[in-house]
Design an enzyme around this catalytic site. Sequence first.
Site, mmCIF file in Angstrom:
data_model
loop_
_atom_site.group_PDB
_atom_site.id
_atom_site.type_symbol
_atom_site.label_atom_id
_atom_site.label_comp_id
_atom_site.label_asym_id
_atom_site.label_seq_id
_atom_site.Cartn_x
_atom_site.Cartn_y
_atom_site.Cartn_z
ATOM 1 C CG ASP A 1 57.067 78.977 11.267
ATOM 2 O OD1 ASP A 1 58.092 78.410 10.840
ATOM 3 O OD2 ASP A 1 56.173 79.405 10.504
HETATM 4 C C1 BGC Z 1 57.835 78.560 7.595
HETATM 5 C C2 BGC Z 1 57.397 77.162 7.972
HETATM 6 C C3 BGC Z 1 58.508 76.179 7.730
HETATM 7 C C4 BGC Z 1 59.732 76.641 8.493
HETATM 8 C C5 BGC Z 1 60.913 75.702 8.352
HETATM 9 C C6 BGC Z 1 59.163 78.931 8.218
HETATM 10 O O1 BGC Z 1 59.650 80.126 7.711
HETATM 11 O O2 BGC Z 1 56.842 79.474 8.001
HETATM 12 O O3 BGC Z 1 56.255 76.809 7.244
HETATM 13 O O4 BGC Z 1 58.120 74.896 8.117
HETATM 14 O O5 BGC Z 1 60.118 77.915 8.023
HETATM 15 O O6 BGC Z 1 61.450 75.733 7.111
#
Ligand code: BGC
Length: 786
Positions: A310
């Site tokens: 993530d």
């Molecule tokens: C979130 C994810 C997301 C990623 C990309 C992160 O901050 O937790 O759910 O897919 O960002 O945007």
Amino acid sequence: MPRATGVAGELTGALPLVSLAALLCGCALARRSPAPEPGRESPLNSAQASRFADSVLQLMTLDEKLGQLTQSPGRGTQTGPRVPEGGEQQIRAGRVGSFLGIFGAEYTRELQRIATQESRLKIPLLFANDVIHGFRTIYPVPIAEAASFDPERVTLSARGAAVEAAAHGLHWTFAPMVDIARDPRWGRIVEGAGEDPYLGAIMAAAQVRGFQGGDGAIGLGEPDVLMATAKHFAAYGGAEGGRDYNSVELTERTLWETYLPPYEAAVEAGAATVMASFNDIGGIPAHSSDWLLDDVLRQRWGFKGLVVSDWGGIGEMVPHGVAATTGAAGILALRAGVDVDMSDGIYADSLAAAVRAGRLEKAFVDSSVHRLLRLKYALGLFQDPYRFNDVARERRFTLAPEHLRAARIAAREGIVLLKNANKTLPLRKDVRTIAVIGPLADDARSALGSWAADGRSDEAVSVLAGIRASVGQSGRVIYARGAPVDTADTTGFALARSAASRADAIILVLGERENMSAEAASRASIELPGAQLALARSVIRAARASAGGSRKPIIAVLMNGRALAIPELVAETPAVLETWFLGTQHGGAVVDVLFGDYNPSGKLPVTFPRATGQIPIYYNHRNTGRPPDSANSYTSKYLDLPWTPLFPFGYGLSYTTFAYSNLRLSPRSIGGRDSLEVTVDVRNAGDRAGDEVVQVYVRDDVASVAQPVRALKAFRRVTLGPGEMQSVAFKLGPDSFALYDRQMRRVVEPGTFTIYVGTDSNAQLNSRFEFTGDTLVLAPPTPRFH
Ligand code: BGC
């Protein structure tokens, strides 16, 4: 550079997809989700792809390999998302394998050209984005889609989103979010299917199937399919106190019983990728958990796809306190099985040195690159890197009328009727003057919901705009904002009261702005924010005072991304509709329900508490040794609040009523791998056609480990005309009766089970059967947490 035209061509032949044609006509075909043909190789597990990846891997330098594992975020500009400063050079140098947040058929074509013509190895790029509930056409937020209890519809929404997004050059979505959430303070509850593992698993698979064009990843390779990502692995929704990014403290048992099933279902449905979660579980950050990423995901569940970090999740192992430097964090992550580094740049910056110094085995790098190359191959990008770059397609599918129609159907199905005293709803179409009051009435941005990808407010219909469009004549709608969403300002009350006094019907649009849920949007109190309750009271008083002896219809239309604690509002308002954030077609769908063109049928996928202090509150709790008893103080309850929720899981009313009778179980006793047939008669006892979600709950009466008081095991949406009766039958197999025993084996234990069937999780109609013979072992002990 090895080419694989012939092989890839065979792989991407005519596949039995949930076809676009079927999506557009909404016909029966679209409602069938094809299983992979027997014997057909999953693209995730293809020997051809694997051989191909082997041959490419041999040609790569260590830096090029780490480049492939690097995912770089785009940046927003006036003309759309673009690569960061120096991005093209990075592509030429082979220092990036995928981008996040960059789309556009023409622009991604140009980047693909640079990658496949100007870099040494000519490896095509992947473009990823958060296509959570639509790309430009926005469907209901996931919690609202779950409220439909209609997995086929959810598949169609994801399918539509994939078609539109892929036409904009995207290959990969970071959805579905399948985190179970029993705490509505946690803002990200809006992104998932709520509190129940069974509903969560069904919705997880439904979305994967939709994004990927069928089960088992069979659609990968078609140009209108996105790779799905089951996220956030694991138990991100268990954040303590509902505070985002917080630690998770769960027993292994609760993990397996409640939190893991939706991820497993997503993997089983063929999700090509999985995202690690920000949280630690019992001190082990998921990004470093080889228990989660290897023992559970790859070994136990046989996952063959790719794991992505993530955003920043690798570097966060430094503040977590398990790595002293980002370089050390990178080693931990890659070793645990995080293949792709999203946004951190740690793999590219520090892992080459770690390999050269002998601190990281090269084999870990190779396995991750291998998995990535296999997917690029499965998508057909080595065969034709521009297959997602057709500008005519992009034009054709952007906000296509058939997508907008599908979004409106999905939006209607997500609406839950919470209260309808004296048949306040539906409103008469000839009502003369309507007051539309409240801070969210005219908020088209909130209608879209969070994570709205390329959705645009000026293309979304607010409740006010929907009512105006439907009522036609000007002058019949009086609008007053009344109060802001979340401050104590009451200066707008007077205008709102005056609107209510003049109108014949009052619609109060209340709740949360879209940015009050989702990431980094936890709330310590889930009551109506700001002065909205006071506004509602003031408006209701004015409406009543002006009505004389008659009764003016007053309806609260809620917009929010979580369960709310709203006992006073519900007590004081005759009719209450939960509409969440329904996307581009929000206002139109709400109007369909307000005026009775659609009979509401949604059901709550989360328990609504009476107050924040009741959290966690969920229907499938254990019984305890002292279940609540109003006649006995020394039982499990509060002094200052009832123990029951405001609205239970599965709850939702209709403009008609449904009567349940004649529950039959057959046979009365089963053993081994037999199935139980559960049949119930459901009759539409009102004077209007409607859909009912028939729900089946199971209780294991006595087991070696205390079981939930009941757990959802099946449901079905049925449509019944006025007076119509249907016998609705379900087949429950051993998995519906299974539990993790004391050795953490998945088993069915002999004994009696009670089956409850009805309209929500309080269903009373029940019957018993017995599972006889020996304990049935369905799966060996789970791998022990470490
Ligand atoms: C979130 C994810 C997301 C990623 C990309 C992160 O901050 O937790 O759910 O897919 O960002 O945007």
